[in-house]
Design an enzyme around this catalytic site. Structure first.
Site, short mmCIF file in Angstrom:
data_model
loop_
_atom_site.label_atom_id
_atom_site.label_comp_id
_atom_site.label_asym_id
_atom_site.label_seq_id
_atom_site.Cartn_x
_atom_site.Cartn_y
_atom_site.Cartn_z
N SER A 262 0.83 -1.22 0.00
CA SER A 262 0.00 0.00 0.00
C SER A 262 0.85 1.26 0.00
CB SER A 262 -0.85 0.07 1.28
OG SER A 262 -1.95 -0.75 1.17
N HIS B 217 -3.57 0.60 -4.55
CA HIS B 217 -3.00 -0.57 -5.23
C HIS B 217 -3.40 -0.50 -6.70
CE1 HIS B 217 -1.39 -3.24 -2.09
NE2 HIS B 217 -2.17 -2.53 -1.31
N HIS C 224 -5.62 -9.22 -1.56
CA HIS C 224 -5.60 -9.55 -0.14
C HIS C 224 -6.69 -10.56 0.16
CE1 HIS C 224 -4.01 -5.47 -0.60
NE2 HIS C 224 -3.24 -5.73 0.44
N TYR D 151 -8.67 -10.45 2.52
CA TYR D 151 -9.90 -9.76 2.97
C TYR D 151 -10.76 -9.29 1.80
CZ TYR D 151 -7.32 -5.39 2.16
OH TYR D 151 -6.59 -4.39 1.58
N GLU D 152 -10.20 -9.28 0.58
CA GLU D 152 -11.02 -8.88 -0.58
C GLU D 152 -12.01 -9.99 -0.95
OE1 GLU D 152 -8.76 -6.44 -3.68
OE2 GLU D 152 -7.13 -7.22 -2.45
N ALA E 105 2.89 -2.14 3.91
CA ALA E 105 2.69 -1.15 4.96
C ALA E 105 2.26 -1.93 6.20
CB ALA E 105 1.58 -0.19 4.54
N MET F 31 -1.91 -6.91 6.77
CA MET F 31 -2.95 -7.79 6.22
C MET F 31 -2.50 -8.48 4.92
SD MET F 31 -6.11 -5.15 6.73
CE MET F 31 -6.18 -4.09 8.19
N SER F 32 -1.20 -8.62 4.74
CA SER F 32 -0.72 -9.20 3.47
C SER F 32 0.49 -10.08 3.70
CB SER F 32 -0.38 -8.06 2.50
OG SER F 32 0.75 -7.35 2.97
N ASN G 169 2.23 3.42 10.74
CA ASN G 169 1.51 3.89 11.94
C ASN G 169 1.90 2.98 13.09
OD1 ASN G 169 -0.29 1.92 10.20
ND2 ASN G 169 -0.93 1.62 12.32
N HIS H 49 -6.85 4.38 6.47
CA HIS H 49 -6.09 3.95 5.29
C HIS H 49 -5.40 5.14 4.60
CE1 HIS H 49 -4.88 1.36 2.02
NE2 HIS H 49 -5.63 1.97 1.13
N1 HPA Z 1 -2.73 -3.05 11.13
C1 HPA Z 1 -2.92 -3.89 10.09
N2 HPA Z 1 -2.52 -3.61 8.87
C2 HPA Z 1 -1.88 -2.44 8.67
C3 HPA Z 1 -1.64 -1.53 9.70
C4 HPA Z 1 -2.10 -1.87 11.02
O1 HPA Z 1 -1.94 -1.12 11.98
N3 HPA Z 1 -0.99 -0.46 9.17
C5 HPA Z 1 -0.82 -0.74 7.85
N4 HPA Z 1 -1.37 -1.92 7.54
#
Ligand code: HPA
Length: 276
Positions: free
Chosen positions: A28, A59, A81, A83-84, A111, A209-210, A233, A245
């Protein structure tokens, strides 16, 4: 499935003849990395047989093949992903196609939220290992023996030589870089603070998440894998802010220059060693 992988690879080979040595999956907000590719062949996922199109903002959904220095590379600019809602075999399909094209090294980038309190937003962290918290695995089902074994070893899921090369490149370029364990969760919700405390106890330094599905598929294929997380973050509950996001993408963009520098140097080293 094997026939579909072959068909996708044949389609790509008709558009770009040279064999890629290194594959890169961009996470991302990290898509701008492709700017440094020379003479790129750009193929939208929608034009590649059996590729799913990505639905996630940030993406792009394109395969870019070209050169960085003297190394031929294939970049997945945008990933799928779990989750998609796609089956896991669709999530890892592009990685299998890159392997069919001939890559031997795969660089997975993402990310991620920082769990280790020594991390700060903007850090680049080399993935030294992962924890699969997705309760899914892309290798479930009949094993495709043309691709790899039924029970792949994951002891060195992230190649030690590649990790050391990344560290050396970072040192030479004076880029501060850390090391950590990546917990892959299903999403799409960000975690609760209690989940983050749990993941910390389990030994995770960052969460995203990847990456885990692709890493598993790549290990099955016998590829050497390197991973880089961009800490966009601090994970939920560490700082008193809500996770968005947009902020994740914005933070990834801010480290783009460093990220490009690190990866370009790394690819140069792979070219020098001739081990791509
Ligand atoms: N959690 C899950 N996925 C993420 C995060 C997070 O804090 N930051 C970027 N992708």
């Amino acid at each position: 499935m094997f026939q579909q992988i072959k068909k996708a690879a044949t389609h790509i080979q008709a558009l770009h003849k040279t064999r890629p040595q290194v594959g890169i999956v961009l996470g991302s907000g990290l898509g701008a990395f492709v700017d440094i590719v020379e003479n790129p062949t750009i193929i939208p996922y929608s034009e590649i047989p059996f590729f799913r199109d990505t639905t996630v903002e940030g993406h792009e959904g394109r395969l870019i093949i070209g050169r960085i220095g003297n190394v031929e590379i294939a970049i997945l600019q945008g990933r799928f992903h779990a989750y998609e809602g796609a089956p896991m075999e669709e999530v890892v399909f592009p990685v299998r196609v890159l392997a069919m094209l001939g890559i031997e090294v795969l660089v997975l980038t993402n990310a991620a939220g920082g769990i280790n309190t020594k991390f700060v937003s903007g850090d680049l962290v080399i993935i030294e290992d992962h924890i699969n918290m997705m309760a899914k695995n892309p290798l479930v089902g009949t094993n495709i023996s043309e691709l790899g074994p039924r029970f792949p070893d994951m002891t060195h899921a992230y190649d030690l030589d590649l990790l050391q090369t990344l560290q050396t490149v970072a040192k030479n370029k004076k880029i501060g870089i850390k090391k950590g364990v990546y917990a892959g969760v299903l999403g799409p919700t960000y975690e609760t603070p209690a989940e983050i405390r749990m993941l910390r106890i389990l030994g995770a330094d960052m969460v995203g998440m990847s990456t885990v599905p692709e890493s598993i598929a790549a290990n099955h294929l016998g590829l050497r894998v390197a991973g880089i997380s961009c800490i966009t973050n601090m994970a939920a509950g560490i700082e008193n802010v809500k996770l968005k996001h947009e902020d994740v993408k914005a933070q990834a963009l801010k480290v783009m220059d460093l990220f490009k520098d690190l990866l370009e140097g790394f690819i140069g080293e792979i070219g020098n060693k001739g081990n791509g």
